[in-house]
Structure formats: structure tokens, C-alpha cells
Design a protein around this motif. Sequence first.
Motif: not given
Length: 260
Positions: A160-181
Motif C-alpha cells: 500500500x501507498x497513500x495519503x495520511x488521511x487514507x491511512x487513518x481511514x484504513x486503520x479505523x476500519x480495521x484493514x490490513x496492509x502487508x510490507x514488502x522487502x
Amino acid sequence: MKPIIDTHIHLDMYEESFRDQMLSELDLYSITQLIAVSNDLHSCLRTLTWSMEDQRIKPALGFHPEQSLPTNQEIEQITDLIHRYANHMVAIGEVGLPYYTRKKNPGVILSLYVELLEHFLLLAKELDKPVVLHAIYEDADLVCDLLEKHEMTRAHFHWFKGSATTIDRMKENGYFISITPDCVYEKEVQSLIRNYPLDQLMVETDGPWPFEGPFKGKITHPKMIHDSVEKISELKGLPAENIYNQLYKNTIDFYKIDSF
């Protein structure tokens, strides 16, 4: 090395010889399972076949958005596979919106891709499966709109890549992200790791996508995840063992798969 799971890999995009070698080395590097995503109908079929032969391969079926739209027949065939193998597959994916395709070709009709994505989201909801998403920058907001519309929370935004506003929205909604190398050398990803809750993180390679930094010139291998875990440990200020345990638990719980 403690057990870990690669939550996003394109097995069908590897050369056969390297794929065979890579699979033979999973135990050596404590990679217990792979969430193998699909790109199109042919990819779905290959992923299913390998998953029948190797229980460590957990298939996700879908259609990658960074390509021309599928025909109605292909959509129907993928949908049929999803229904037929609902008890075997672990997720619907990779699905999402064509961010990079639109950058190259402004004539792409986004609404048609949104319609296709909504079709897959409704399938995921019907079958109670998580969805693996390709949705970055402003596209992530469109996808969040759809997820909220259908009251879906089991969403995995890969790389994932996105704005701080989008990140806050995703965190609040309980969505997961995965981290690459690339977290080892990319400041933007490191900032995301610091900001995102540990209990909503997973790790992936997106192999065979190549990486830079210490991985430059190397074929992407699930073993690279261990470098990611060490960097997450450093950024979170927690022992690596804690990070391994939490990431593993996150993945097992999210995908509802058995631990090995």
C-alpha cells in the motif's frame, strides 16, 4: 529464524526451475505458507493445481486490474472457479483498480474496473472470504468507499501507498496492509510501518517483483521477508521475536488458515 508467511506472491510468474528451487527451500527459511494470488483465468488454474499438490500454497483467485479488462466469458469462468473451490481457496485476489495502467493510458474507463471490482467484492462477502487488493494512492479511497458500502472489513491492501488521511481511514476500519522487502531502504514505507498498528500488519514479497538496495540483482525469494521483519522490529522498537509472533498470528487469523 521463526516461522513466517509470505502473504502475497505470484507463483505463476516465476521461471519453473527457480519456482521449484524456491519451494524446496521454504522449510530451510521457515516460510510455512504462501498466499499465492492470481492474475487471470490461466493463473487461477495454475495456482489451484499447485495448491492441490502442496498444502503450503494457499490460493487466492481473482483478476489483476493492471491489464485490459477480461471478457465476460473469462469473468464467468473465474467466478465459477471461485464458487467451485470456495472451501479450498483462502481469498479472492488479486483484485483492485488500474492505477498504473491509467497513468499510461488516460483513455482507460475507470468505471468498468470499479464494476468488476465490485463483482469480486460481492463474491467475497457472499463466501465470507477476505479480499486481496491492489489499490494505491487515490484509488484506495474509491476502494474504501466500496468496502464501507458493503460493510466489509476483511480487506488486505498489499504494497500500500497513500495519503495520511487514507491511512487513518484504513486503520479505523480495521484493514490490513502487508510490507514488502523495500521497507529495508524506502523511507515512505518505513514511515508507514511506524504509523500503522502492528496488529494490522502482515509481510509479503510480491515476488517475482524485483527490489533494490541489498536485494538488487537478486530474484525475489520469500526468505527476504526475514529482512523485513528485522526492519519492522527496529522501527517498532520491539524484539524481533515479538514481531514474528504477531505477524504470524495476524496472518493466520486474517486468512483463517491453520498454523504449521
